[in-house]
Design a protein around this motif. Structure first.
Motif, PDB file in Angstrom:
ATOM      1  N   ASP A  50      16.467   8.837 -32.824  1.00 11.79           N
ATOM      2  CA  ASP A  50      15.419   9.841 -32.598  1.00 11.79           C
ATOM      3  C   ASP A  50      15.408  10.258 -31.128  1.00 11.79           C
ATOM      4  OD1 ASP A  50      14.265   9.676 -35.281  1.00 11.79           O
ATOM      5  OD2 ASP A  50      13.673   7.653 -34.674  1.00 11.79           O
ATOM      6  N   VAL A  51      15.623   9.265 -30.256  1.00 13.36           N
ATOM      7  CA  VAL A  51      15.603   9.517 -28.804  1.00 13.36           C
ATOM      8  C   VAL A  51      16.827   8.864 -28.172  1.00 13.36           C
ATOM      9  CG1 VAL A  51      14.324   9.204 -26.633  1.00 13.36           C
ATOM     10  CG2 VAL A  51      13.061   9.546 -28.772  1.00 13.36           C
ATOM     11  N   ALA A  52      17.525   9.612 -27.302  1.00 12.47           N
ATOM     12  CA  ALA A  52      18.664   9.064 -26.552  1.00 12.47           C
ATOM     13  C   ALA A  52      18.244   8.907 -25.098  1.00 12.47           C
ATOM     14  CB  ALA A  52      19.861  10.000 -26.651  1.00 12.47           C
ATOM     15  N   LEU A  53      18.412   7.695 -24.561  1.00 10.39           N
ATOM     16  CA  LEU A  53      18.123   7.440 -23.145  1.00 10.39           C
ATOM     17  C   LEU A  53      19.457   7.463 -22.400  1.00 10.39           C
ATOM     18  CD1 LEU A  53      15.828   5.963 -24.890  1.00 10.39           C
ATOM     19  CD2 LEU A  53      15.311   4.756 -22.792  1.00 10.39           C
ATOM     20  N   LEU A  54      19.650   8.450 -21.545  1.00  9.11           N
ATOM     21  CA  LEU A  54      20.935   8.645 -20.877  1.00  9.11           C
ATOM     22  C   LEU A  54      20.824   8.436 -19.376  1.00  9.11           C
ATOM     23  CD1 LEU A  54      22.219  11.966 -22.549  1.00  9.11           C
ATOM     24  CD2 LEU A  54      22.344   9.651 -23.436  1.00  9.11           C
ATOM     25  N   ASP A  55      21.804   7.703 -18.834  1.00  5.37           N
ATOM     26  CA  ASP A  55      21.947   7.577 -17.384  1.00  5.37           C
ATOM     27  C   ASP A  55      22.650   8.850 -16.891  1.00  5.37           C
ATOM     28  OD1 ASP A  55      22.027   6.461 -14.816  1.00  5.37           O
ATOM     29  OD2 ASP A  55      23.956   5.503 -15.183  1.00  5.37           O
ATOM     30  N   VAL A  82      17.219   8.661 -17.827  1.00 12.79           N
ATOM     31  CA  VAL A  82      16.672   7.523 -17.073  1.00 12.79           C
ATOM     32  C   VAL A  82      17.682   7.213 -15.976  1.00 12.79           C
ATOM     33  CG1 VAL A  82      15.785   5.165 -17.224  1.00 12.79           C
ATOM     34  CG2 VAL A  82      15.694   6.643 -19.227  1.00 12.79           C
ATOM     35  N   THR A  83      17.327   7.475 -14.737  1.00 12.67           N
ATOM     36  CA  THR A  83      18.328   7.377 -13.676  1.00 12.67           C
ATOM     37  C   THR A  83      17.847   6.623 -12.438  1.00 12.67           C
ATOM     38  OG1 THR A  83      19.786   8.692 -12.253  1.00 12.67           O
ATOM     39  CG2 THR A  83      17.623   9.605 -12.707  1.00 12.67           C
ATOM     40  N   THR A  84      18.800   6.060 -11.736  1.00 14.49           N
ATOM     41  CA  THR A  84      18.517   5.438 -10.440  1.00 14.49           C
ATOM     42  C   THR A  84      18.291   6.526  -9.407  1.00 14.49           C
ATOM     43  OG1 THR A  84      20.157   3.796 -11.064  1.00 14.49           O
ATOM     44  CG2 THR A  84      19.435   3.753  -8.773  1.00 14.49           C
ATOM     45  N   PHE A  85      18.954   7.669  -9.616  1.00 13.31           N
ATOM     46  CA  PHE A  85      18.976   8.718  -8.609  1.00 13.31           C
ATOM     47  C   PHE A  85      17.947   9.797  -8.890  1.00 13.31           C
ATOM     48  CE2 PHE A  85      23.163   6.827  -9.064  1.00 13.31           C
ATOM     49  CZ  PHE A  85      23.344   6.340  -7.785  1.00 13.31           C
ATOM     50  N   GLY A  86      16.823   9.720  -8.200  1.00 14.23           N
ATOM     51  CA  GLY A  86      15.762  10.706  -8.392  1.00 14.23           C
ATOM     52  C   GLY A  86      15.971  11.917  -7.506  1.00 14.23           C
ATOM     53  N   GLY A 101      12.831  14.726 -21.107  1.00 17.05           N
ATOM     54  CA  GLY A 101      12.126  13.898 -20.143  1.00 17.05           C
ATOM     55  C   GLY A 101      13.066  13.400 -19.074  1.00 17.05           C
ATOM     56  N   PHE A 102      12.471  12.950 -17.963  1.00 21.87           N
ATOM     57  CA  PHE A 102      13.265  12.509 -16.823  1.00 21.87           C
ATOM     58  C   PHE A 102      12.447  11.472 -16.073  1.00 21.87           C
ATOM     59  CE2 PHE A 102      15.752  12.565 -13.072  1.00 21.87           C
ATOM     60  CZ  PHE A 102      16.910  13.294 -13.312  1.00 21.87           C
ATOM     61  N   VAL A 103      12.927  10.231 -16.056  1.00 24.44           N
ATOM     62  CA  VAL A 103      12.226   9.174 -15.311  1.00 24.44           C
ATOM     63  C   VAL A 103      13.243   8.351 -14.515  1.00 24.44           C
ATOM     64  CG1 VAL A 103      10.282   8.946 -16.925  1.00 24.44           C
ATOM     65  CG2 VAL A 103      12.330   7.545 -17.267  1.00 24.44           C
ATOM     66  N   VAL A 104      12.743   7.614 -13.527  1.00 20.24           N
ATOM     67  CA  VAL A 104      13.632   6.760 -12.743  1.00 20.24           C
ATOM     68  C   VAL A 104      13.652   5.357 -13.341  1.00 20.24           C
ATOM     69  CG1 VAL A 104      13.568   8.038 -10.567  1.00 20.24           C
ATOM     70  CG2 VAL A 104      11.750   6.415 -11.084  1.00 20.24           C
ATOM     71  N   LYS A 105      14.737   4.616 -13.063  1.00 18.83           N
ATOM     72  CA  LYS A 105      14.943   3.316 -13.703  1.00 18.83           C
ATOM     73  C   LYS A 105      13.918   2.259 -13.334  1.00 18.83           C
ATOM     74  CE  LYS A 105      19.810   3.502 -14.876  1.00 18.83           C
ATOM     75  NZ  LYS A 105      21.163   3.233 -14.435  1.00 18.83           N
ATOM     76  N   ASP A 106      13.248   2.423 -12.190  1.00 16.89           N
ATOM     77  CA  ASP A 106      12.277   1.384 -11.840  1.00 16.89           C
ATOM     78  C   ASP A 106      10.895   1.634 -12.475  1.00 16.89           C
ATOM     79  OD1 ASP A 106      11.450   3.462 -10.247  1.00 16.89           O
ATOM     80  OD2 ASP A 106      11.784   2.439  -8.334  1.00 16.89           O
ATOM     81  N   THR A 107      10.850   2.541 -13.453  1.00 16.27           N
ATOM     82  CA  THR A 107       9.620   2.737 -14.235  1.00 16.27           C
ATOM     83  C   THR A 107       9.306   1.431 -14.972  1.00 16.27           C
ATOM     84  OG1 THR A 107      10.184   5.067 -14.573  1.00 16.27           O
ATOM     85  CG2 THR A 107       8.575   4.128 -16.100  1.00 16.27           C
ATOM     86  N   PRO A 108       8.075   0.929 -14.901  1.00 15.68           N
ATOM     87  CA  PRO A 108       7.738  -0.311 -15.611  1.00 15.68           C
ATOM     88  C   PRO A 108       8.017  -0.178 -17.120  1.00 15.68           C
ATOM     89  CG  PRO A 108       5.961   0.336 -14.124  1.00 15.68           C
ATOM     90  CD  PRO A 108       6.944   1.465 -14.134  1.00 15.68           C
ATOM     91  N   SER A 109       8.440  -1.286 -17.765  1.00 14.57           N
ATOM     92  CA  SER A 109       8.889  -1.216 -19.160  1.00 14.57           C
ATOM     93  C   SER A 109       7.824  -0.688 -20.118  1.00 14.57           C
ATOM     94  CB  SER A 109       9.405  -2.574 -19.629  1.00 14.57           C
ATOM     95  OG  SER A 109       8.411  -3.552 -19.476  1.00 14.57           O
ATOM     96  N   ARG A 110       6.564  -1.102 -19.909  1.00  7.77           N
ATOM     97  CA  ARG A 110       5.486  -0.600 -20.779  1.00  7.77           C
ATOM     98  C   ARG A 110       5.371   0.918 -20.681  1.00  7.77           C
ATOM     99  NH1 ARG A 110       1.816  -4.602 -22.645  1.00  7.77           N
ATOM    100  NH2 ARG A 110       3.168  -5.501 -24.239  1.00  7.77           N
ATOM    101  N   GLU A 111       5.477   1.390 -19.430  1.00  6.94           N
ATOM    102  CA  GLU A 111       5.373   2.834 -19.168  1.00  6.94           C
ATOM    103  C   GLU A 111       6.560   3.569 -19.793  1.00  6.94           C
ATOM    104  OE1 GLU A 111       5.193   5.411 -15.167  1.00  6.94           O
ATOM    105  OE2 GLU A 111       4.075   3.526 -15.043  1.00  6.94           O
ATOM    106  N   LEU A 112       7.744   2.982 -19.673  1.00  3.00           N
ATOM    107  CA  LEU A 112       8.944   3.582 -20.255  1.00  3.00           C
ATOM    108  C   LEU A 112       8.800   3.685 -21.775  1.00  3.00           C
ATOM    109  CD1 LEU A 112      11.803   4.712 -19.903  1.00  3.00           C
ATOM    110  CD2 LEU A 112      12.661   2.363 -20.038  1.00  3.00           C
ATOM    111  N   ALA A 113       8.312   2.616 -22.403  1.00  7.29           N
ATOM    112  CA  ALA A 113       8.104   2.619 -23.857  1.00  7.29           C
ATOM    113  C   ALA A 113       7.142   3.743 -24.241  1.00  7.29           C
ATOM    114  CB  ALA A 113       7.569   1.273 -24.316  1.00  7.29           C
TER     115      ALA A 113
END
Length: 202
Positions: A50-55, A82-86, A101-113
């Motif tokens: 349903d959702v692909a999380l891509l670096d 989901v990237t290291t490079f913002g 969507g676009f988030v950085v890798k240090d997003t807390p896991s609960r927030e990422l979920a």
């Protein structure tokens, strides 16, 4: 019903950590993992996430090109980068390629979920700090050709090499380099490459 996820990241450790954290959520299940951007479409066709999380930085195809390919091939899959490079330019290019969507890798896991759930439900989610930075940075001023020339110039190729690689005349390549140097406010070709890379334009 659980949300089916695909993870694409060339770093096995990061991929494994993401899979472990997201699998702790009752309504999320990781159905496939790939380590290269050029494997994304085939994996999506086979496993129907349903959702692909891509670096972003992956061999084969980078995450932005993989997003565009995935949106064309399997449009039902929603994409979260989901990237290291913002870098601001990455955000703009990712959204133009069809990411939801676009988030950085240090997003807390609960927030990422939570971000994954929101994207699966049809929303767009962007890291607010990145969104603000992207607006402040403005639009990429480089043309497609200037971008191509700078990308090839990254490894120090001569003007003749660049011209051959892009099937252009040496004079045209010089013009593109000169324009790119001016638009990035750089002094040299190498500095133009570095500045364009740091802004996520290449």
């Amino acid at each position: 019903m659980s949300i089916r996820l695909m993870l694409a990241d060339d770093q096995a450790l990061v991929r494994g950590a993401l899979a472990a954290l997201l699998s702790l959520e009752e309504d999320l299940s990781v159905v496939c993992e790939v380590s290269r951007g050029d494997l994304v479409v085939a994996a999506a066709r086979e496993h129907r996430p349903d959702v692909a999380l891509l670096d972003i930085e992956m061999p084969g195809l980078d995450g932005i090109a993989a997003t565009a390919a995935l949106r064309r091939a399997v449009p039902s899959v929603r994409v979260l980068i989901v990237t290291t490079f913002g870098r601001p330019g990455y955000l703009r290019r990712g959204m133009e390629a069809g990411a939801h969507g676009f988030v950085v890798k240090d997003t807390p896991s609960r927030e990422l979920a939570d971000v994954v759930r929101r994207i699966a439900s049809g929303l767009r989610v962007v890291d607010p700090a990145l969104a603000a930075e992207s607006l402040a940075a403005g639009v990429n001023p480089l043309t497609e050709r200037e971008t191509d020339v700078l990308r090839l110039a990254r490894d120090g190729r001569t003007v003749a090499d660049l011209a051959a690689g892009l099937s252009l005349s040496e004079g045209t390549v010089r013009n593109h380099l000169s324009a790119a140097i001016g638009k990035t406010s750089a002094r040299t070709r190498a500095e133009a490459v570095r500045l364009a890379e740091s802004r996520g334009w290449l």
